[in-house]
Design a protein around this motif. Structure first.
Motif, PDB file in Angstrom:
ATOM      1  N   GLY A 207      27.256   0.413 -13.921  1.00  0.00           N
ATOM      2  CA  GLY A 207      28.379  -0.406 -14.753  1.00  0.00           C
ATOM      3  C   GLY A 207      29.099  -1.180 -13.545  1.00  0.00           C
ATOM      4  O   GLY A 207      29.018  -0.881 -12.190  1.00  0.00           O
ATOM      5  N   PRO A 208      30.012  -2.018 -14.096  1.00  0.00           N
ATOM      6  CA  PRO A 208      31.001  -2.726 -13.040  1.00  0.00           C
ATOM      7  C   PRO A 208      31.843  -1.652 -12.000  1.00  0.00           C
ATOM      8  O   PRO A 208      32.280  -0.776 -12.586  1.00  0.00           O
ATOM      9  CB  PRO A 208      31.704  -3.479 -13.873  1.00  0.00           C
ATOM     10  CG  PRO A 208      31.149  -3.556 -15.293  1.00  0.00           C
ATOM     11  CD  PRO A 208      30.352  -2.185 -15.441  1.00  0.00           C
ATOM     12  N   VAL A 209      31.543  -1.986 -10.692  1.00  0.00           N
ATOM     13  CA  VAL A 209      32.366  -1.209  -9.783  1.00  0.00           C
ATOM     14  C   VAL A 209      33.730  -1.226  -9.808  1.00  0.00           C
ATOM     15  O   VAL A 209      34.237  -0.063 -10.032  1.00  0.00           O
ATOM     16  CB  VAL A 209      31.969  -1.621  -8.399  1.00  0.00           C
ATOM     17  CG1 VAL A 209      32.752  -1.016  -7.387  1.00  0.00           C
ATOM     18  CG2 VAL A 209      30.440  -1.604  -8.205  1.00  0.00           C
ATOM     19  N   ARG A 210      34.396  -2.213 -10.228  1.00  0.00           N
ATOM     20  CA  ARG A 210      35.745  -2.156 -10.798  1.00  0.00           C
ATOM     21  C   ARG A 210      36.240  -1.388 -11.740  1.00  0.00           C
ATOM     22  O   ARG A 210      37.284  -0.466 -11.517  1.00  0.00           O
ATOM     23  CB  ARG A 210      36.146  -3.696 -10.975  1.00  0.00           C
ATOM     24  CG  ARG A 210      37.717  -3.790 -10.899  1.00  0.00           C
ATOM     25  CD  ARG A 210      38.125  -5.159 -11.620  1.00  0.00           C
ATOM     26  NE  ARG A 210      37.567  -6.252 -10.829  1.00  0.00           N
ATOM     27  CZ  ARG A 210      38.278  -7.526 -10.576  1.00  0.00           C
ATOM     28  NH1 ARG A 210      39.515  -7.719 -11.254  1.00  0.00           N
ATOM     29  NH2 ARG A 210      37.992  -8.355  -9.528  1.00  0.00           N
ATOM     30  N   ASP A 211      35.400  -1.092 -12.912  1.00  0.00           N
ATOM     31  CA  ASP A 211      35.853  -0.443 -14.297  1.00  0.00           C
ATOM     32  C   ASP A 211      35.446   1.043 -13.686  1.00  0.00           C
ATOM     33  O   ASP A 211      36.450   2.076 -13.975  1.00  0.00           O
ATOM     34  CB  ASP A 211      35.045  -0.799 -14.961  1.00  0.00           C
ATOM     35  CG  ASP A 211      35.007  -2.158 -15.816  1.00  0.00           C
ATOM     36  OD1 ASP A 211      36.414  -2.681 -15.272  1.00  0.00           O
ATOM     37  OD2 ASP A 211      34.304  -2.639 -16.588  1.00  0.00           O
TER      38      ASP A 211
END
Length: 339
Positions: A207-211
């Motif tokens: 999934g998105p690294v930021r999340d």
């Protein structure tokens, strides 16, 4: 009577500059003649040599902090082996040494470019990893460049690699409040939390690294150790607290890119948060070498610091080991074994 010296040695040459991902035809394994060492030189039978991400940059014909590999010449890099002939004071046959002429079976080098190592303190291959250049990179990058202090929350990308795995453990040993790592497989994530003592870890492919980083570090981070660049750096800038520090060690996400790669879209945050982003080159920190070996050897002896190596057997598999490293197939230090 001393044993007869070998008359030839196999060595890897770069024969074409890779465009994008390195291909097998960019390299050639060639045979070279071996002679007795000239005055001031030693002959070393390499037991292990290192393949490292920075070597990809040296395959391009561009000016950088280290000269590019020459075409149709043997490549070089960290290696450890046994002296089989010496024409230099202070070095005897049977001594074990660390030096910079890897990618070959037999190295002929000036003795002043070799450092004796003790196989009783640690396995010889460890001098290419946890007690070598990657270990010192982790140590200097965390403690000197990132100005780590007790209580900091630390995020490490490429955390199951030779450098990243040491950064996370060193941060824990020095009192980090929380250590988070990212890696490219669920097995590596499990290794980080169960073996290396990371407080949290995630698979960046899930999934998105930021999340995923926000979920793992709800109170933000104080230090980011970057081995990857790209999406990871952008996520870290979002999660860094005011006066956060980032050590920029590597950007493996873009080493094989054939087009310019865009930078993070949230760079304006650096201003408001007063962030410090600083690059690290291990060669700037040789003054820490003695302190580093002393402290890390102690942690190894006590079992507080763990390390893993991925060993590829045989010089003929040198290219495969290097490309495997770029694909993230290694856990810990990637090493080619010649024993």
């Amino acid at each position: 009577m001393s044993a007869a010296l070998p008359t030839s040695s196999r060595e890897w040459h770069l024969v074409a500059r890779p465009h994008g991902w390195p291909k097998a035809e960019d390299f050639a394994l060639r045979e070279a003649a071996v002679a007795a060492p000239a005055e001031g030189r030693i002959l070393v039978r390499n037991k292990y040599f290192s393949v490292d991400p920075y070597m990809r940059g040296r395959m391009n014909d561009v000016k950088s902090y280290t000269p590019p590999f020459k075409l149709d010449h043997p490549m070089d890099g960290g290696a450890v082996g046994e002296v089989i002939a010496s024409n230099a004071e202070g070095f005897a046959v049977g001594d074990h040494v660390l030096h910079g002429l890897g990618w070959r079976e037999i190295a002929d080098l000036p003795a002043k470019h070799a450092v004796k190592v003790d196989p009783d303190i640690a396995p010889l291959s460890a001098y290419l990893g946890v007690l070598g250049m990657p270990g010192l990179t982790a140590y200097a990058g965390l403690f000197e460049v990132a100005s780590f202090k007790e209580g900091d929350a630390v995020f490490v990308s490429g955390a199951a690699g030779a450098v990243g795995s040491q950064v996370g453990q060193m941060a824990k040993l020095k009192g980090a409040s929380r250590v988070i790592g990212s890696a490219g497989s669920d097995e590596k994530v499990k290794l980080l939390t169960e073996e290396y003592g990371f407080d949290a870890a995630f698979n960046y492919k899930n999934g998105p690294v930021r999340d995923q980083l926000k979920a793992a570090a709800p109170d933000g981070i104080d230090v980011y150790f970057d081995n990857v660049g790209g999406e990871h750096l952008e996520a870290a800038i979002s999660s860094l607290n005011v006066h956060g520090r980032a050590t920029i060690c590597g950007m493996i996400a873009q080493y094989n890119a054939t087009e310019p790669t865009p930078g993070p879209s949230n760079m304006a945050m650096i201003i408001g948060k007063r962030l410090r982003l600083q690059g690290v080159l291990v060669s700037d920190h040789s003054d820490l070498q003695q302190q580093f070996v002393q402290e890390v050897a102690g942690w190894l002896a006590s079992g507080e610091l763990k390390f893993q190596e991925t060993k590829v057997e045989g010089i003929e598999n040198g290219y495969d080991a290097f490309v495997g490293l770029l694909r993230g197939e290694n856990t810990g230090k990637m090493i080619v074994s010649l024993v």
